[in-house]
Design a protein around this motif. Structure first.
Motif, PDB file in Angstrom:
ATOM      1  N   VAL A 158      32.596  56.150 -66.204  1.00  0.00           N
ATOM      2  CA  VAL A 158      31.701  55.326 -67.013  1.00  0.00           C
ATOM      3  C   VAL A 158      32.332  53.835 -66.917  1.00  0.00           C
ATOM      4  O   VAL A 158      32.038  52.983 -67.760  1.00  0.00           O
ATOM      5  CB  VAL A 158      32.070  55.640 -68.680  1.00  0.00           C
ATOM      6  CG1 VAL A 158      31.493  57.158 -68.865  1.00  0.00           C
ATOM      7  CG2 VAL A 158      33.405  55.752 -69.040  1.00  0.00           C
ATOM      8  N   THR A 237      25.055  53.292 -67.748  1.00  0.00           N
ATOM      9  CA  THR A 237      26.023  52.875 -68.499  1.00  0.00           C
ATOM     10  C   THR A 237      27.020  52.004 -67.603  1.00  0.00           C
ATOM     11  O   THR A 237      27.555  51.025 -68.014  1.00  0.00           O
ATOM     12  CB  THR A 237      27.302  54.018 -68.852  1.00  0.00           C
ATOM     13  OG1 THR A 237      26.402  54.805 -69.831  1.00  0.00           O
ATOM     14  CG2 THR A 237      28.444  53.685 -69.743  1.00  0.00           C
ATOM     15  N   ALA A 249      25.655  54.427 -72.908  1.00  0.00           N
ATOM     16  CA  ALA A 249      26.806  55.247 -73.109  1.00  0.00           C
ATOM     17  C   ALA A 249      26.912  56.434 -74.226  1.00  0.00           C
ATOM     18  O   ALA A 249      27.559  57.276 -74.090  1.00  0.00           O
ATOM     19  CB  ALA A 249      27.832  54.390 -73.444  1.00  0.00           C
ATOM     20  N   ALA A 268      32.959  58.585 -72.595  1.00  0.00           N
ATOM     21  CA  ALA A 268      31.618  57.818 -72.816  1.00  0.00           C
ATOM     22  C   ALA A 268      31.413  57.194 -74.219  1.00  0.00           C
ATOM     23  O   ALA A 268      31.350  55.979 -74.291  1.00  0.00           O
ATOM     24  CB  ALA A 268      30.444  58.587 -72.668  1.00  0.00           C
ATOM     25  N   ARG A 271      33.557  54.159 -74.473  1.00  0.00           N
ATOM     26  CA  ARG A 271      32.998  53.025 -73.776  1.00  0.00           C
ATOM     27  C   ARG A 271      31.816  52.391 -75.035  1.00  0.00           C
ATOM     28  O   ARG A 271      31.638  51.052 -74.754  1.00  0.00           O
ATOM     29  CB  ARG A 271      32.404  53.546 -72.518  1.00  0.00           C
ATOM     30  CG  ARG A 271      31.654  52.194 -71.826  1.00  0.00           C
ATOM     31  CD  ARG A 271      32.650  51.272 -70.743  1.00  0.00           C
ATOM     32  NE  ARG A 271      32.137  50.042 -70.437  1.00  0.00           N
ATOM     33  CZ  ARG A 271      31.179  49.740 -69.610  1.00  0.00           C
ATOM     34  NH1 ARG A 271      30.833  50.937 -68.952  1.00  0.00           N
ATOM     35  NH2 ARG A 271      30.915  48.672 -69.609  1.00  0.00           N
TER      36      ARG A 271
END
Length: 312
Positions: A158, A237, A249, A268, A271
């Protein structure tokens, strides 16, 4: 994962060590891992903490992460150099005050040693291990569960791609003021399903669209557990500028959670919320992921395609 997982009853240290990387999502190193067990010795869930904290802090963190489902025992495993052994031993004494300690293992390189007082298992004398060859690991692989080489490899999935972010930024600048997103999601999904990577001209309007609640909720409603959707949302992402990352994300996290990849869903989510509190849907998905509710508990599953099977 709060539900017992199929074929994750462990009968030996080798079984346990074989399961851990697949349940974490990566092969641990310089970490303490707690494996929470039910009364039937099935693995309920796992949790990991880095070695940078004291034994007391690590014990507290791992006890707070014990599953709500009745947990009979905990197995504690330390992955790291000899210097970690005293920390692991101290943690074993602390945690055993609150939850019966089933196993206390120290893994360094390809060697495993049981540190549990009075234990006469094979590992008490030290054994060579190869978790990859464990029957439990083989079964989890067949079940479509992935174990990446390291925590860093997980985070990389990510992490922003600076070159692609710049390409998306340029495409965003070139967008017409009256750009329409009608039919955009269907076009994006059709492209991704054919294993074709989106071009910057597709990523840019998608990034913009996902900043709007209605578009994000619509996209979330069609996220499934297919591998092509996992690839799609992780790719987007990494490619969108940071100010647009919350939407894709969130979708990447939702897809990973639906696939049972809880570690990936967690990074994720991190993020997604890195730029701020985010949309209410982002907060909702983050809450679901943090509670480790399994995907089959979803009362009204999102739309799925015929290709939605593990590993697809």
């Amino acid at each position: 994962m709060t539900d017992s997982l199929p074929d994750t009853t462990f009968r030996s240290p080798q079984d346990l060590l074989g399961a851990v990387p697949y349940l974490l999502g990566y092969h641990p190193n310089d970490e303490i891992v707690a494996v929470y067990l039910g009364a039937d010795q099935r693995i309920l869930t796992v949790a990991a903490e880095p070695l940078r904290f004291s034994a007391e802090t690590l014990s507290e963190r791992l006890m707070l992460r014990a599953p709500a489902k009745p947990c009979a025992q905990v197995a504690l495993i330390g992955y790291g150099p000899p210097a970690m052994r005293p920390t692991l031993t101290t943690m074993g004494r602390i945690i055993d005050l609150f939850l019966p300690l089933h196993t206390l293992l120290w893994v360094t390189g390809s060697r495993c040693v049981c540190l549990l007082d009075g234990c006469s298992c094979e590992a008490s004398r030290g054994v060579d291990i190869d978790p990859v060859t464990s029957p439990v690991a083989a079964q989890l692989t067949v079940d479509g569960i992935v174990a990446l080489p390291s925590r860093q490899a997980l985070n990389t999935l990510v992490a922003p791609d600076l070159v692609s972010q710049a390409e998306t930024e340029a495409a965003l600048t070139a967008l017409a003021p009256d750009v329409t997103v009608t039919g955009l999601l269907d076009d994006v999904l059709a492209t991704a399903k054919k294993a074709q990577r989106l071009n910057p001209g597709q990523v840019a309007p998608l990034a913009l669209a996902l900043t709007h609640r209605d578009a994000l909720e619509t996209a979330c409603g069609v996220v499934c557990a297919c591998m092509w959707q996992r690839d799609l949302w992780l790719d987007v992402t990494r490619r969108v500028p940071d100010r647009y990352v919350a939407g894709p994300a969130t979708l990447a996290a939702w897809c990973a959670w639906r696939r049972g990849e809880h570690a990936l869903a967690t990074v994720a989510c991190k993020r997604a919320i890195h730029q701020g509190p985010g949309d209410r849907l982002t907060r909702l998905v983050t809450s679901v992921v943090r509670t480790h509710v399994p995907a089959h508990r979803l009362r009204r599953p999102a739309r799925t395609d015929s290709c939605c099977r593990p590993g697809r």
